[in-house]
Write a protein that holds these residues in place. Structure first.
Motif, PDB file in Angstrom:
ATOM      1  N   GLU A  17      33.955  53.627  84.407  1.00  0.00           N
ATOM      2  CA  GLU A  17      32.982  54.076  83.410  1.00  0.00           C
ATOM      3  C   GLU A  17      32.924  53.090  82.259  1.00  0.00           C
ATOM      4  OE1 GLU A  17      33.326  58.016  81.888  1.00  0.00           O
ATOM      5  OE2 GLU A  17      32.790  58.921  83.790  1.00  0.00           O
ATOM      6  N   ALA A  18      31.759  52.959  81.670  1.00  0.00           N
ATOM      7  CA  ALA A  18      31.565  52.160  80.463  1.00  0.00           C
ATOM      8  C   ALA A  18      30.487  52.832  79.628  1.00  0.00           C
ATOM      9  CB  ALA A  18      31.157  50.733  80.816  1.00  0.00           C
ATOM     10  N   ALA A  19      30.670  52.790  78.330  1.00  0.00           N
ATOM     11  CA  ALA A  19      29.687  53.355  77.407  1.00  0.00           C
ATOM     12  C   ALA A  19      28.878  52.200  76.824  1.00  0.00           C
ATOM     13  CB  ALA A  19      30.392  54.160  76.313  1.00  0.00           C
ATOM     14  N   SER A  20      27.885  51.753  77.560  1.00  0.00           N
ATOM     15  CA  SER A  20      27.141  50.545  77.215  1.00  0.00           C
ATOM     16  C   SER A  20      25.804  50.813  76.542  1.00  0.00           C
ATOM     17  CB  SER A  20      26.896  49.731  78.488  1.00  0.00           C
ATOM     18  OG  SER A  20      28.116  49.385  79.079  1.00  0.00           O
ATOM     19  N   PHE A  21      25.457  52.071  76.345  1.00  0.00           N
ATOM     20  CA  PHE A  21      24.123  52.414  75.846  1.00  0.00           C
ATOM     21  C   PHE A  21      24.162  52.654  74.350  1.00  0.00           C
ATOM     22  CE2 PHE A  21      24.473  53.488  80.268  1.00  0.00           C
ATOM     23  CZ  PHE A  21      23.355  52.878  80.799  1.00  0.00           C
ATOM     24  N   THR A  22      24.281  51.570  73.588  1.00  0.00           N
ATOM     25  CA  THR A  22      24.290  51.688  72.143  1.00  0.00           C
ATOM     26  C   THR A  22      22.861  51.879  71.647  1.00  0.00           C
ATOM     27  OG1 THR A  22      24.155  49.296  71.899  1.00  0.00           O
ATOM     28  CG2 THR A  22      26.356  50.250  71.879  1.00  0.00           C
ATOM     29  N   VAL A  23      22.750  52.486  70.503  1.00  0.00           N
ATOM     30  CA  VAL A  23      21.436  52.678  69.901  1.00  0.00           C
ATOM     31  C   VAL A  23      21.040  51.368  69.234  1.00  0.00           C
ATOM     32  CG1 VAL A  23      20.137  53.952  68.161  1.00  0.00           C
ATOM     33  CG2 VAL A  23      21.833  55.131  69.564  1.00  0.00           C
ATOM     34  N   SER A  24      19.862  50.902  69.553  1.00  0.00           N
ATOM     35  CA  SER A  24      19.351  49.653  68.988  1.00  0.00           C
ATOM     36  C   SER A  24      18.195  49.967  68.049  1.00  0.00           C
ATOM     37  CB  SER A  24      18.864  48.743  70.117  1.00  0.00           C
ATOM     38  OG  SER A  24      18.177  47.626  69.597  1.00  0.00           O
ATOM     39  N   ASP A  25      18.117  49.215  66.984  1.00  0.00           N
ATOM     40  CA  ASP A  25      16.986  49.368  66.075  1.00  0.00           C
ATOM     41  C   ASP A  25      15.705  48.804  66.668  1.00  0.00           C
ATOM     42  OD1 ASP A  25      18.548  50.569  64.134  1.00  0.00           O
ATOM     43  OD2 ASP A  25      19.017  48.668  63.139  1.00  0.00           O
ATOM     44  N   ASN A  26      15.850  47.969  67.715  1.00  0.00           N
ATOM     45  CA  ASN A  26      14.686  47.319  68.292  1.00  0.00           C
ATOM     46  C   ASN A  26      14.892  47.137  69.794  1.00  0.00           C
ATOM     47  OD1 ASN A  26      12.383  45.870  68.823  1.00  0.00           O
ATOM     48  ND2 ASN A  26      12.966  44.075  67.618  1.00  0.00           N
ATOM     49  N   ALA A  27      14.860  48.233  70.537  1.00  0.00           N
ATOM     50  CA  ALA A  27      15.078  48.167  71.980  1.00  0.00           C
ATOM     51  C   ALA A  27      14.019  47.298  72.661  1.00  0.00           C
ATOM     52  CB  ALA A  27      15.073  49.569  72.579  1.00  0.00           C
ATOM     53  N   MET A  28      12.770  47.383  72.214  1.00  0.00           N
ATOM     54  CA  MET A  28      11.715  46.563  72.814  1.00  0.00           C
ATOM     55  C   MET A  28      12.007  45.085  72.567  1.00  0.00           C
ATOM     56  SD  MET A  28       9.003  47.133  74.703  1.00  0.00           S
ATOM     57  CE  MET A  28       8.208  48.686  74.277  1.00  0.00           C
ATOM     58  N   GLY A  29      12.517  44.767  71.403  1.00  0.00           N
ATOM     59  CA  GLY A  29      12.898  43.390  71.097  1.00  0.00           C
ATOM     60  C   GLY A  29      14.058  42.919  71.972  1.00  0.00           C
ATOM     61  N   ASP A  30      15.002  43.822  72.268  1.00  0.00           N
ATOM     62  CA  ASP A  30      16.109  43.481  73.157  1.00  0.00           C
ATOM     63  C   ASP A  30      15.595  43.149  74.556  1.00  0.00           C
ATOM     64  OD1 ASP A  30      17.792  44.090  71.021  1.00  0.00           O
ATOM     65  OD2 ASP A  30      18.282  46.092  71.786  1.00  0.00           O
ATOM     66  N   VAL A  31      14.606  43.927  75.007  1.00  0.00           N
ATOM     67  CA  VAL A  31      14.006  43.676  76.322  1.00  0.00           C
ATOM     68  C   VAL A  31      13.231  42.361  76.294  1.00  0.00           C
ATOM     69  CG1 VAL A  31      12.336  44.530  78.010  1.00  0.00           C
ATOM     70  CG2 VAL A  31      13.942  46.120  76.922  1.00  0.00           C
ATOM     71  N   ASP A  32      12.477  42.123  75.221  1.00  0.00           N
ATOM     72  CA  ASP A  32      11.739  40.859  75.103  1.00  0.00           C
ATOM     73  C   ASP A  32      12.690  39.666  75.142  1.00  0.00           C
ATOM     74  OD1 ASP A  32       9.241  42.063  74.981  1.00  0.00           O
ATOM     75  OD2 ASP A  32       9.231  42.142  72.781  1.00  0.00           O
ATOM     76  N   ALA A  33      13.843  39.793  74.481  1.00  0.00           N
ATOM     77  CA  ALA A  33      14.827  38.704  74.487  1.00  0.00           C
ATOM     78  C   ALA A  33      15.370  38.471  75.896  1.00  0.00           C
ATOM     79  CB  ALA A  33      15.969  39.021  73.516  1.00  0.00           C
TER      80      ALA A  33
END
Length: 164
Positions: free
Chosen positions: A28-44
């Motif tokens: 198990e891993a808890a990898s789903f942190t809350v991001s202020d800019n999830a769309m930006g993370d995907v764009d990156a």
């Protein structure tokens, strides 16, 4: 008779131990942190994929979900992590609880043609230009905790080479 009663607490304790659920058979891993800019993370991740020639592995889930934690854990296993490193740009997006109406970052899924997320996790494989490679299986990962490492590896290997 006294011996029988004396042994009763030990027998009950052993029976209680036997009824404890077994430990998970997956990491198990808890990898789903809350991001202020999830769309930006995907764009990156898409930009990195454009530079590296890899695909994007977009995992949409939540830390409250055991299947999401299991999938994130499997992605950290040595065998799968090596495959992901070689073939994908990995990005995690926290989506809350979309099945109850408390979803977050659902615009990310909509961007890639998924109108509804029936649960968590979801695994989207994208080309560098944002084409969804696996529209038929992206939302079928709600049983990730019961999938084997070999099955997950095989699916990710298949999706890395699947024509669009």
């Amino acid at each position: 008779m006294i011996r029988l009663f004396a042994a009763l607490p030990a027998a009950l304790a052993l029976a209680a131990c036997a009824s404890v659920p077994p430990a998970p058979t997956y990491p198990e891993a808890a990898s789903f942190t809350v991001s202020d800019n999830a769309m930006g993370d995907v764009d990156a991740a898409l930009a990195r994929a454009g530079s590296s020639g890899k695909r994007v592995l977009l995992v949409m889930g939540a830390n409250w979900c055991h299947d999401s934690r299991a999938l994130a854990g499997w992605l950290e296993s040595a065998r799968i992590a090596a495959l992901v490193e070689r073939e994908y740009e990995l990005v995690f997006v926290n989506i809350g609880m979309p099945q109850t109406g408390d979803g977050h970052n659902l615009a990310v899924a909509h961007r890639f043609g998924l109108k509804d997320l029936p649960g968590t996790p979801n695994l989207l494989v994208l080309t560098a230009d944002g084409t969804l490679v696996n529209p038929d299986t992206a939302t079928t990962w709600r049983n990730a905790a019961s999938r084997s490492e070999a099955a997950i590896f095989a699916e990710l290997e298949r999706l890395a080479d699947q024509p669009v």
